[in-house]
Design a protein around this motif. Structure first.
Motif, PDB file in Angstrom:
ATOM      1  N   GLN A   1       4.916   7.593  14.768  1.00 24.52           N
ATOM      2  CA  GLN A   1       5.903   6.965  15.649  1.00 24.52           C
ATOM      3  C   GLN A   1       5.792   5.443  15.560  1.00 24.52           C
ATOM      4  OE1 GLN A   1       8.304   8.422  18.113  1.00 24.52           O
ATOM      5  NE2 GLN A   1       8.989   6.349  17.698  1.00 24.52           N
ATOM      6  N   TYR A   2       4.563   4.952  15.575  1.00 20.20           N
ATOM      7  CA  TYR A   2       4.339   3.508  15.470  1.00 20.20           C
ATOM      8  C   TYR A   2       4.877   2.970  14.139  1.00 20.20           C
ATOM      9  CZ  TYR A   2       2.111  -1.024  15.147  1.00 20.20           C
ATOM     10  OH  TYR A   2       1.894  -2.366  14.998  1.00 20.20           O
ATOM     11  N   LEU A   3       4.617   3.704  13.061  1.00 22.26           N
ATOM     12  CA  LEU A   3       5.099   3.278  11.750  1.00 22.26           C
ATOM     13  C   LEU A   3       6.626   3.240  11.727  1.00 22.26           C
ATOM     14  CD1 LEU A   3       4.613   2.485   8.801  1.00 22.26           C
ATOM     15  CD2 LEU A   3       4.528   4.925   8.254  1.00 22.26           C
ATOM     16  N   ALA A   4       7.264   4.273  12.250  1.00 27.68           N
ATOM     17  CA  ALA A   4       8.734   4.303  12.282  1.00 27.68           C
ATOM     18  C   ALA A   4       9.280   3.127  13.083  1.00 27.68           C
ATOM     19  CB  ALA A   4       9.223   5.629  12.869  1.00 27.68           C
ATOM     20  N   ASP A   5       8.671   2.865  14.229  1.00 24.65           N
ATOM     21  CA  ASP A   5       9.115   1.739  15.057  1.00 24.65           C
ATOM     22  C   ASP A   5       8.916   0.408  14.339  1.00 24.65           C
ATOM     23  OD1 ASP A   5       9.755   3.567  17.040  1.00 24.65           O
ATOM     24  OD2 ASP A   5       7.981   3.142  18.262  1.00 24.65           O
ATOM     25  N   ASP A   6       7.785   0.269  13.669  1.00 26.42           N
ATOM     26  CA  ASP A   6       7.496  -0.970  12.960  1.00 26.42           C
ATOM     27  C   ASP A   6       8.471  -1.174  11.803  1.00 26.42           C
ATOM     28  OD1 ASP A   6       5.816  -3.334  12.642  1.00 26.42           O
ATOM     29  OD2 ASP A   6       5.128  -2.386  10.787  1.00 26.42           O
ATOM     30  N   LEU A   7       8.760  -0.114  11.061  1.00 26.65           N
ATOM     31  CA  LEU A   7       9.720  -0.222   9.967  1.00 26.65           C
ATOM     32  C   LEU A   7      11.096  -0.616  10.498  1.00 26.65           C
ATOM     33  CD1 LEU A   7       8.753   2.924   7.865  1.00 26.65           C
ATOM     34  CD2 LEU A   7       8.401   0.543   7.213  1.00 26.65           C
ATOM     35  N   ARG A   8      11.484  -0.020  11.617  1.00 24.45           N
ATOM     36  CA  ARG A   8      12.782  -0.332  12.217  1.00 24.45           C
ATOM     37  C   ARG A   8      12.842  -1.790  12.683  1.00 24.45           C
ATOM     38  NH1 ARG A   8      12.905   2.389  17.394  1.00 24.45           N
ATOM     39  NH2 ARG A   8      11.823   0.505  17.993  1.00 24.45           N
ATOM     40  N   ASP A   9      11.802  -2.201  13.386  1.00 21.75           N
ATOM     41  CA  ASP A   9      11.818  -3.520  14.018  1.00 21.75           C
ATOM     42  C   ASP A   9      11.471  -4.667  13.077  1.00 21.75           C
ATOM     43  OD1 ASP A   9      12.414  -2.134  16.338  1.00 21.75           O
ATOM     44  OD2 ASP A   9      10.351  -2.204  17.097  1.00 21.75           O
ATOM     45  N   ASN A  10      10.640  -4.405  12.081  1.00 25.01           N
ATOM     46  CA  ASN A  10      10.129  -5.495  11.249  1.00 25.01           C
ATOM     47  C   ASN A  10      10.401  -5.354   9.758  1.00 25.01           C
ATOM     48  OD1 ASN A  10       8.860  -6.761  13.538  1.00 25.01           O
ATOM     49  ND2 ASN A  10       7.368  -5.105  13.465  1.00 25.01           N
ATOM     50  N   GLY A  11      11.021  -4.264   9.342  1.00 23.16           N
ATOM     51  CA  GLY A  11      11.251  -4.012   7.918  1.00 23.16           C
ATOM     52  C   GLY A  11      12.003  -5.126   7.216  1.00 23.16           C
ATOM     53  N   ALA A  12      12.904  -5.765   7.919  1.00 23.23           N
ATOM     54  CA  ALA A  12      13.677  -6.847   7.314  1.00 23.23           C
ATOM     55  C   ALA A  12      12.798  -8.042   6.950  1.00 23.23           C
ATOM     56  CB  ALA A  12      14.783  -7.296   8.270  1.00 23.23           C
ATOM     57  N   TYR A  13      11.647  -8.125   7.556  1.00 23.46           N
ATOM     58  CA  TYR A  13      10.745  -9.262   7.322  1.00 23.46           C
ATOM     59  C   TYR A  13       9.537  -8.887   6.465  1.00 23.46           C
ATOM     60  CZ  TYR A  13      13.478 -10.562  11.382  1.00 23.46           C
ATOM     61  OH  TYR A  13      14.515 -10.796  12.235  1.00 23.46           O
ATOM     62  N   TYR A  14       9.525  -7.664   5.955  1.00 18.49           N
ATOM     63  CA  TYR A  14       8.378  -7.194   5.179  1.00 18.49           C
ATOM     64  C   TYR A  14       8.248  -7.949   3.861  1.00 18.49           C
ATOM     65  CZ  TYR A  14       6.805  -3.035   7.748  1.00 18.49           C
ATOM     66  OH  TYR A  14       6.252  -2.189   8.653  1.00 18.49           O
ATOM     67  N   THR A  15       7.007  -8.215   3.527  1.00 18.77           N
ATOM     68  CA  THR A  15       6.685  -8.739   2.203  1.00 18.77           C
ATOM     69  C   THR A  15       6.455  -7.552   1.281  1.00 18.77           C
ATOM     70  OG1 THR A  15       4.298  -8.740   2.595  1.00 18.77           O
ATOM     71  CG2 THR A  15       5.523 -10.736   3.246  1.00 18.77           C
ATOM     72  N   VAL A  16       6.248  -7.841   0.024  1.00 23.57           N
ATOM     73  CA  VAL A  16       5.957  -6.784  -0.937  1.00 23.57           C
ATOM     74  C   VAL A  16       4.706  -6.022  -0.520  1.00 23.57           C
ATOM     75  CG1 VAL A  16       5.291  -6.325  -3.321  1.00 23.57           C
ATOM     76  CG2 VAL A  16       7.110  -7.970  -2.814  1.00 23.57           C
ATOM     77  N   ASP A  17       3.681  -6.748  -0.106  1.00 25.70           N
ATOM     78  CA  ASP A  17       2.448  -6.085   0.323  1.00 25.70           C
ATOM     79  C   ASP A  17       2.669  -5.231   1.562  1.00 25.70           C
ATOM     80  OD1 ASP A  17       0.882  -7.042  -1.752  1.00 25.70           O
ATOM     81  OD2 ASP A  17       0.221  -8.810  -0.635  1.00 25.70           O
ATOM     82  N   ASP A  18       3.515  -5.702   2.463  1.00 25.99           N
ATOM     83  CA  ASP A  18       3.833  -4.905   3.657  1.00 25.99           C
ATOM     84  C   ASP A  18       4.476  -3.578   3.260  1.00 25.99           C
ATOM     85  OD1 ASP A  18       2.902  -6.915   5.373  1.00 25.99           O
ATOM     86  OD2 ASP A  18       4.892  -7.820   5.583  1.00 25.99           O
ATOM     87  N   TRP A  19       5.399  -3.615   2.294  1.00 23.80           N
ATOM     88  CA  TRP A  19       6.054  -2.386   1.848  1.00 23.80           C
ATOM     89  C   TRP A  19       5.061  -1.450   1.180  1.00 23.80           C
ATOM     90  CZ3 TRP A  19      10.101  -0.488   3.850  1.00 23.80           C
ATOM     91  CH2 TRP A  19      11.124  -1.298   4.327  1.00 23.80           C
ATOM     92  N   LYS A  20       4.172  -2.033   0.370  1.00 31.29           N
ATOM     93  CA  LYS A  20       3.144  -1.198  -0.274  1.00 31.29           C
ATOM     94  C   LYS A  20       2.281  -0.521   0.785  1.00 31.29           C
ATOM     95  CE  LYS A  20       2.483  -3.715  -4.607  1.00 31.29           C
ATOM     96  NZ  LYS A  20       1.533  -4.512  -5.401  1.00 31.29           N
ATOM     97  N   ASN A  21       1.848  -1.282   1.765  1.00 25.65           N
ATOM     98  CA  ASN A  21       1.001  -0.727   2.825  1.00 25.65           C
ATOM     99  C   ASN A  21       1.741   0.322   3.646  1.00 25.65           C
ATOM    100  OD1 ASN A  21      -1.204  -2.308   2.104  1.00 25.65           O
ATOM    101  ND2 ASN A  21      -0.618  -3.973   3.471  1.00 25.65           N
ATOM    102  N   ALA A  22       3.004   0.076   3.925  1.00 24.23           N
ATOM    103  CA  ALA A  22       3.789   1.041   4.694  1.00 24.23           C
ATOM    104  C   ALA A  22       3.937   2.347   3.922  1.00 24.23           C
ATOM    105  CB  ALA A  22       5.162   0.462   5.034  1.00 24.23           C
ATOM    106  N   GLY A  23       4.194   2.249   2.625  1.00 24.11           N
ATOM    107  CA  GLY A  23       4.309   3.453   1.800  1.00 24.11           C
ATOM    108  C   GLY A  23       3.010   4.241   1.759  1.00 24.11           C
ATOM    109  N   LYS A  24       1.911   3.528   1.586  1.00 28.87           N
ATOM    110  CA  LYS A  24       0.597   4.191   1.569  1.00 28.87           C
ATOM    111  C   LYS A  24       0.279   4.820   2.916  1.00 28.87           C
ATOM    112  CE  LYS A  24      -1.350   1.231  -1.994  1.00 28.87           C
ATOM    113  NZ  LYS A  24      -2.258   0.130  -2.302  1.00 28.87           N
ATOM    114  N   LYS A  25       0.588   4.105   3.985  1.00 24.68           N
ATOM    115  CA  LYS A  25       0.322   4.634   5.318  1.00 24.68           C
ATOM    116  C   LYS A  25       1.143   5.887   5.577  1.00 24.68           C
ATOM    117  CE  LYS A  25      -0.180   3.257  10.091  1.00 24.68           C
ATOM    118  NZ  LYS A  25      -0.207   2.153  11.041  1.00 24.68           N
ATOM    119  N   PHE A  26       2.397   5.865   5.155  1.00 27.07           N
ATOM    120  CA  PHE A  26       3.270   7.022   5.324  1.00 27.07           C
ATOM    121  C   PHE A  26       2.697   8.247   4.609  1.00 27.07           C
ATOM    122  CE2 PHE A  26       6.896   9.616   3.935  1.00 27.07           C
ATOM    123  CZ  PHE A  26       7.477   9.892   5.156  1.00 27.07           C
ATOM    124  N   VAL A  27       2.305   8.066   3.359  1.00 23.32           N
ATOM    125  CA  VAL A  27       1.745   9.166   2.577  1.00 23.32           C
ATOM    126  C   VAL A  27       0.439   9.654   3.209  1.00 23.32           C
ATOM    127  CG1 VAL A  27       0.735   9.782   0.339  1.00 23.32           C
ATOM    128  CG2 VAL A  27       2.884   8.496   0.441  1.00 23.32           C
TER     129      VAL A  27
END
Length: 119
Positions: free
Chosen positions: A33-59
């Motif tokens: 739930q936290y990850l979904a909220d963070d992606l919704r609220d902050n995804g537009a500001y994600y760096t490449v590393d943020d996206w990598k971390n989000a993908g790894k966290k999701f998996v």
């Protein structure tokens, strides 16, 4: 007297173990739930590393959740959260935020393909 005390301790131990199991199980849902909220609220500001971390966290969260037995209602909630995460990742891909980095784009696309989501 000893048998009564021993049986009481055993009951307490079983309750503690079952409570701990539920907390861990629920904790995984809360993290998704936290990850979904963070992606919704902050995804537009994600760096490449943020996206990598989000993908790894999701998996990692999906792998963690496979270890538990969830009720049908919990499974429904998990499915909704995974769908939300996938939706926000798709939006990130479509918005071009990660398309410039081929590795991350392919990793996210691989996750989405694994979920059967077209983009």
């Amino acid at each position: 007297m000893k048998a009564k005390m021993l049986s009481s301790l055993l009951v307490i131990l079983l309750c503690v173990c079952s409570f701990t199991s539920c907390v861990t199980k629920q904790g995984a849902i809360n993290q998704m739930q936290y990850l979904a909220d963070d992606l919704r609220d902050n995804g537009a500001y994600y760096t490449v590393d943020d996206w990598k971390n989000a993908g790894k966290k999701f998996v990692n969260l999906r792998d963690k959740m496979r270890k538990y037995d969830y009720t049908p209602a919990e499974r429904k909630k998990i499915g909704e959260l995974e769908g939300q995460c996938a939706k926000y990742m798709v939006q990130g891909v479509k918005n071009g935020a990660i398309n410039t980095i081929l590795g991350v784009g392919n990793e996210i696309k691989g996750i989405l393909d694994g979920l059967g989501i077209s983009y």
